[in-house]
Design an enzyme around this catalytic site. Structure first.
Site, PDB file in Angstrom:
ATOM      1  N   LYS A 154       0.873  -0.859  -0.268  1.00  0.00           N
ATOM      2  CA  LYS A 154      -0.170  -0.157   0.149  1.00  0.00           C
ATOM      3  C   LYS A 154       0.826   1.512  -0.254  1.00  0.00           C
ATOM      4  O   LYS A 154       1.688   1.434   1.199  1.00  0.00           O
ATOM      5  CB  LYS A 154      -1.269  -0.242   0.924  1.00  0.00           C
ATOM      6  N   GLY A 207       6.916   4.893   8.367  1.00  0.00           N
ATOM      7  CA  GLY A 207       5.545   5.655   8.957  1.00  0.00           C
ATOM      8  C   GLY A 207       5.702   6.641   9.850  1.00  0.00           C
ATOM      9  O   GLY A 207       6.794   6.258  11.211  1.00  0.00           O
ATOM     10  N   SER A 208       5.154   7.400  11.255  1.00  0.00           N
ATOM     11  CA  SER A 208       5.222   7.865  11.895  1.00  0.00           C
ATOM     12  C   SER A 208       4.853   6.882  13.139  1.00  0.00           C
ATOM     13  O   SER A 208       4.426   5.689  12.952  1.00  0.00           O
ATOM     14  CB  SER A 208       3.749   8.697  12.262  1.00  0.00           C
ATOM     15  N   THR A 209       5.401   7.335  14.086  1.00  0.00           N
ATOM     16  CA  THR A 209       5.799   6.337  15.989  1.00  0.00           C
ATOM     17  C   THR A 209       3.951   6.027  16.196  1.00  0.00           C
ATOM     18  O   THR A 209       4.592   4.794  16.549  1.00  0.00           O
ATOM     19  CB  THR A 209       6.719   7.198  16.428  1.00  0.00           C
ATOM     20  N   VAL A 211       0.949   5.780  14.333  1.00  0.00           N
ATOM     21  CA  VAL A 211       0.696   4.582  13.838  1.00  0.00           C
ATOM     22  C   VAL A 211       1.393   3.214  13.571  1.00  0.00           C
ATOM     23  O   VAL A 211       1.163   2.039  14.042  1.00  0.00           O
ATOM     24  CB  VAL A 211       0.736   5.686  12.335  1.00  0.00           C
ATOM     25  N   GLY A 212       2.373   3.585  13.823  1.00  0.00           N
ATOM     26  CA  GLY A 212       3.296   1.795  13.958  1.00  0.00           C
ATOM     27  C   GLY A 212       3.183   1.673  15.326  1.00  0.00           C
ATOM     28  O   GLY A 212       3.276   0.727  15.246  1.00  0.00           O
ATOM     29  N   GLU A 229      10.100   0.634  10.536  1.00  0.00           N
ATOM     30  CA  GLU A 229      10.605   2.380  10.560  1.00  0.00           C
ATOM     31  C   GLU A 229      10.375   3.358  11.028  1.00  0.00           C
ATOM     32  O   GLU A 229       9.232   3.987  10.301  1.00  0.00           O
ATOM     33  CB  GLU A 229      11.817   1.882   8.793  1.00  0.00           C
ATOM     34  N   CYS A 263      13.304  10.657   7.844  1.00  0.00           N
ATOM     35  CA  CYS A 263      13.537  10.079   9.009  1.00  0.00           C
ATOM     36  C   CYS A 263      14.839  10.270   9.216  1.00  0.00           C
ATOM     37  O   CYS A 263      14.991   9.769  10.531  1.00  0.00           O
ATOM     38  CB  CYS A 263      12.808   9.315   9.505  1.00  0.00           C
ATOM     39  N   GLU A 356       9.975  15.395  16.247  1.00  0.00           N
ATOM     40  CA  GLU A 356      10.177  15.236  14.464  1.00  0.00           C
ATOM     41  C   GLU A 356       9.309  16.491  13.996  1.00  0.00           C
ATOM     42  O   GLU A 356       7.687  15.892  13.856  1.00  0.00           O
ATOM     43  CB  GLU A 356      10.411  14.093  14.260  1.00  0.00           C
TER      44      GLU A 356
HETATM   45  P1  NAP Z   1       1.341   8.153   8.898  1.00  0.00           P
HETATM   46  O1  NAP Z   1      -0.001   8.183   8.713  1.00  0.00           O
HETATM   47  O2  NAP Z   1       2.047   7.055   9.814  1.00  0.00           O
HETATM   48  O3  NAP Z   1       1.646   7.048   6.789  1.00  0.00           O
HETATM   49  C1  NAP Z   1       2.123   6.121   6.997  1.00  0.00           C
HETATM   50  C2  NAP Z   1       2.248   5.212   6.032  1.00  0.00           C
HETATM   51  O4  NAP Z   1       1.258   4.671   6.347  1.00  0.00           O
HETATM   52  C3  NAP Z   1       0.622   5.420   4.760  1.00  0.00           C
HETATM   53  O5  NAP Z   1       0.605   4.367   4.046  1.00  0.00           O
HETATM   54  C4  NAP Z   1      -0.662   5.546   5.429  1.00  0.00           C
HETATM   55  O6  NAP Z   1      -1.995   5.858   4.718  1.00  0.00           O
HETATM   56  C5  NAP Z   1      -0.588   4.375   6.660  1.00  0.00           C
HETATM   57  N1  NAP Z   1      -1.218   4.094   7.743  1.00  0.00           N
HETATM   58  C6  NAP Z   1      -2.248   5.440   8.265  1.00  0.00           C
HETATM   59  N2  NAP Z   1      -3.069   5.270   9.181  1.00  0.00           N
HETATM   60  C7  NAP Z   1      -2.965   3.905   9.148  1.00  0.00           C
HETATM   61  C8  NAP Z   1      -3.616   3.208   9.896  1.00  0.00           C
HETATM   62  N3  NAP Z   1      -4.308   2.732  11.238  1.00  0.00           N
HETATM   63  N4  NAP Z   1      -3.059   1.385   9.873  1.00  0.00           N
HETATM   64  C9  NAP Z   1      -2.380   0.593   8.836  1.00  0.00           C
HETATM   65  N5  NAP Z   1      -1.873   1.893   8.147  1.00  0.00           N
HETATM   66  C10 NAP Z   1      -2.018   3.132   8.448  1.00  0.00           C
HETATM   67  O7  NAP Z   1       2.635   9.407   8.463  1.00  0.00           O
HETATM   68  P2  NAP Z   1       1.806  10.459   7.671  1.00  0.00           P
HETATM   69  O8  NAP Z   1       0.280  10.978   8.807  1.00  0.00           O
HETATM   70  O9  NAP Z   1       1.642  11.138   6.496  1.00  0.00           O
HETATM   71  O10 NAP Z   1       3.066  11.592   8.560  1.00  0.00           O
HETATM   72  C11 NAP Z   1       3.323  11.735   9.527  1.00  0.00           C
HETATM   73  C12 NAP Z   1       4.222  12.283  10.122  1.00  0.00           C
HETATM   74  O11 NAP Z   1       4.615  11.352  10.451  1.00  0.00           O
HETATM   75  C13 NAP Z   1       5.117  13.076   9.432  1.00  0.00           C
HETATM   76  O12 NAP Z   1       4.974  14.298   9.980  1.00  0.00           O
HETATM   77  C14 NAP Z   1       6.827  12.442  10.699  1.00  0.00           C
HETATM   78  O13 NAP Z   1       7.272  13.323  11.327  1.00  0.00           O
HETATM   79  C15 NAP Z   1       6.069  11.209   9.979  1.00  0.00           C
HETATM   80  N6  NAP Z   1       6.477   9.985   9.124  1.00  0.00           N
HETATM   81  C16 NAP Z   1       7.536   9.713   9.531  1.00  0.00           C
HETATM   82  C17 NAP Z   1       8.510   8.932   8.647  1.00  0.00           C
HETATM   83  C18 NAP Z   1       9.141   7.841   8.292  1.00  0.00           C
HETATM   84  O14 NAP Z   1       9.972   7.257   7.601  1.00  0.00           O
HETATM   85  N7  NAP Z   1       9.900   7.647   9.616  1.00  0.00           N
HETATM   86  C19 NAP Z   1       7.651   9.104   7.379  1.00  0.00           C
HETATM   87  C20 NAP Z   1       5.993   9.732   7.324  1.00  0.00           C
HETATM   88  C21 NAP Z   1       6.127  10.049   8.120  1.00  0.00           C
HETATM   89  P3  NAP Z   1      -2.260   6.787   4.149  1.00  0.00           P
HETATM   90  O15 NAP Z   1      -1.429   7.437   3.263  1.00  0.00           O
HETATM   91  O16 NAP Z   1      -3.598   6.909   3.888  1.00  0.00           O
HETATM   92  O17 NAP Z   1      -2.393   8.266   5.741  1.00  0.00           O
HETATM   93 MG    MG Z   2      -1.187  10.263   9.415  1.00  0.00          MG
END
Ligand code: NAP
Ligand code: MG
Length: 454
Positions: A154, A207-209, A211-212, A229, A263, A356
């Site tokens: 995804k 992704g975000s901590t 959601v992780g 990650e 990240c 972050e």
């Molecule tokens: P995010 O919500 O963690 O999104 C990452 C991925 O997870 C996307 O594909 C997202 O889908 C998916 N996702 C979201 N909610 C989910 C759930 N409940 N179950 C399964 N998968 C889910 O990140 P974001 O909201 O785009 O960014 C927010 C913050 O996260 C950023 O400002 C940054 O601080 C951090 N971030 C960190 C990294 C990294 O490389 N460590 C990468 C991205 C963001 P959708 O696209 O549909 O939401």
């Molecule tokens: Mg998100």
């Protein structure tokens, strides 16, 4: 039927509509991947290797097309985007050598033979963020496919274009239908289903901590395997005995690359007090020369942020009255532009210093000595990356052993190589990607004892 309109972050103009998979479509794709697993796992090692090399070659042939797609969809600089597409090909080539080398062990036992096997897990669910759509996808699907698993992937809702194209290129390379499936959709629908569907045997999430953590909790219901990650707040530690010119020249790229949406961004710069003023002078010159411009230009070093939402988030970290030391330049007008920004917080409780930002914002803090530097660097819930600048080899060794982070570089800011392990300490993640051991994350070790006495 729902759809998402992709927006070009450089000018805020719509690009195209993407259909978002619903629950039913997600289940169909997972079941297809599950059926494909039964044959993919039995493709002979040499043939699986050939298919992955073919896939790599086709990705290489399409480097420019994929790179241009990423500029359009994500606002990445063209130079970065070419590297990112190249990284996918490199990862595929690297892991194409794995199928014939997926060794088990033969362990001495009495009255028989004991052998271990590296068995594929089944369907792997890869959830990709928007900050590096191509590399992060490839770090998952390269080793996953090599080990004999099938994949449902995804992409982030915001950035699905290159993943969709990679899915098509895989088919062109002869990877059988159902082995590598791209499912654009919402995290709350498709991502959640990867976690809850019993046929998905492992989640790879970047992704975000927050959601992780939620995903980790979800995985517990089926003891589902998981690689995470997550975020970072990495320190760039500059000692008085370092090559200050080099450290200052490299510091903007170390945090503002990809507009800070990385990240591994070195978003805390810790400078020994004795060279603080000198460093800041050189750093200011470097930041002001950092080229934030139309990412399609060959000269661009930084483009826009990914979305209006991300721009708003970043703005909140630099409120009225923030301790701004200096800022670089950015285009004005349409698009999600934010200039490189250097903060000098009064203390470590400052929000932009601790959290972050995921934008082009860096905090600079002085330190007194080695012990102080280590203490400040480790005072974070994160531990992904970081740099240490010093000409003293003993110090470089001591500090690199003491900093709690998974990927460090000494007198350099480069943290990613596809053939070395990548991953975080503390709340920056769980497990490692890339490097020689990544196959372990996509296999189960099976031990079989053969009794020779019967
Ligand atoms: P995010 O919500 O963690 O999104 C990452 C991925 O997870 C996307 O594909 C997202 O889908 C998916 N996702 C979201 N909610 C989910 C759930 N409940 N179950 C399964 N998968 C889910 O990140 P974001 O909201 O785009 O960014 C927010 C913050 O996260 C950023 O400002 C940054 O601080 C951090 N971030 C960190 C990294 C990294 O490389 N460590 C990468 C991205 C963001 P959708 O696209 O549909 O939401
Ligand atoms: Mg998100």
């Amino acid at each position: 039927m729902s759809a998402y309109t992709i927006i070009n972050p450089t000018n805020a103009k719509p690009v195209q509509d993407i259909h978002l998979a619903d629950l039913f479509e997600t289940d169909v794709a997972i079941e297809k991947a599950d059926r494909a697993f039964q044959s993919w796992r039995h493709v002979s090692p040499g043939d699986r290797a050939k298919l992955l090399r073919k896939f790599a070659a086709i990705v290489e042939e399409h480097n420019e097309e994929l790179a241009q797609l990423e500029v359009l969809n994500s606002g990445h600089t063209i130079g970065n985007a070419r590297w990112e597409a190249g990284n996918v090909a490199n990862v595929l080539n690297y892991y194409s050598a794995a199928p014939e080398r997926l060794f088990g062990r033969q362990i001495p036992v009495p009255n028989g033979i004991d052998i271990t096997f590296k068995e594929p897990l089944g369907v792997i669910g890869i959830i990709v963020p928007w900050n590096f759509p191509m590399p992060i996808a490839g770090w998952g699907f390269g080793p996953a496919l090599a080990a004999g698993n099938t994949v449902v992937l995804k992409p982030a809702e915001l950035t699905p274009l290159t993943a969709i194209r990679l899915g098509e290129l895989a088919l062109e390379a002869g990877i059988p239908e159902g082995v590598f499936n791209i499912i654009p959709g919402k995290g709350s629908v498709v991502g959640e289903r990867f976690v809850s569907h019993p046929a998905v045997r492992k989640i790879v999430f970047t992704g975000s901590t927050s959601v992780g953590k939620h995903i980790m909790q979800g995985c517990s219901a089926q003891v589902k395997r998981l690689t995470l990650e997550l975020g970072g707040k990495s320190a760039n530690i500059i000692f008085g005995d370092a090559d200050i010119e080099k450290a200052a020249a490299g510091a903007p790229g170390a945090v503002f690359d990809n507009a800070g949406q990385d990240c591994c961004a070195r978003s805390r710069i810790l400078v020994q007090r004795s060279v603080y003023d000198r460093f800041m002078e050189l750093f200011e010159t470097a930041v002001k020369a950092f080229r934030c411009e139309d990412p399609a230009l060959e000269t661009a070093e930084m483009g826009p942020l990914i979305s209006a939402t991300q721009l708003e988030r970043v703005r909140e970290f630099v409120p009225e009255g923030a301790e701004i030391a200096f800022q670089g330049n950015a285009p004005t007008g349409d698009g999600y532009w934010f200039p490189p920004t250097v903060l000098t917080p009064k203390n470590t409780e400052d929000r932009a210093y601790r959290e972050e930002v995921f934008g082009p914002v860096v905090s600079v803090l002085p330190f007194t000595d080695e012990e102080d530097a280590i203490k400040i660097a480790n005072d974070s819930e994160y531990g992904l990356s970081g740099s240490i600048w010093s000409r003293d080899i003993g110090r470089a060794v001591r500090v690199s052993r003491a900093v709690e982070a998974g990927n460090l570089s000494v007198n350099s800011n480069s943290s990613v190589r596809y053939w070395t392990p990548f991953g975080g300490y503390k709340q920056s993640g769980l497990g490692r990607e890339l490097g020689p051991d990544a196959l372990d994350a996509f296999t189960e070790t099976k031990n079989v004892f053969f009794d020779t006495q019967n």
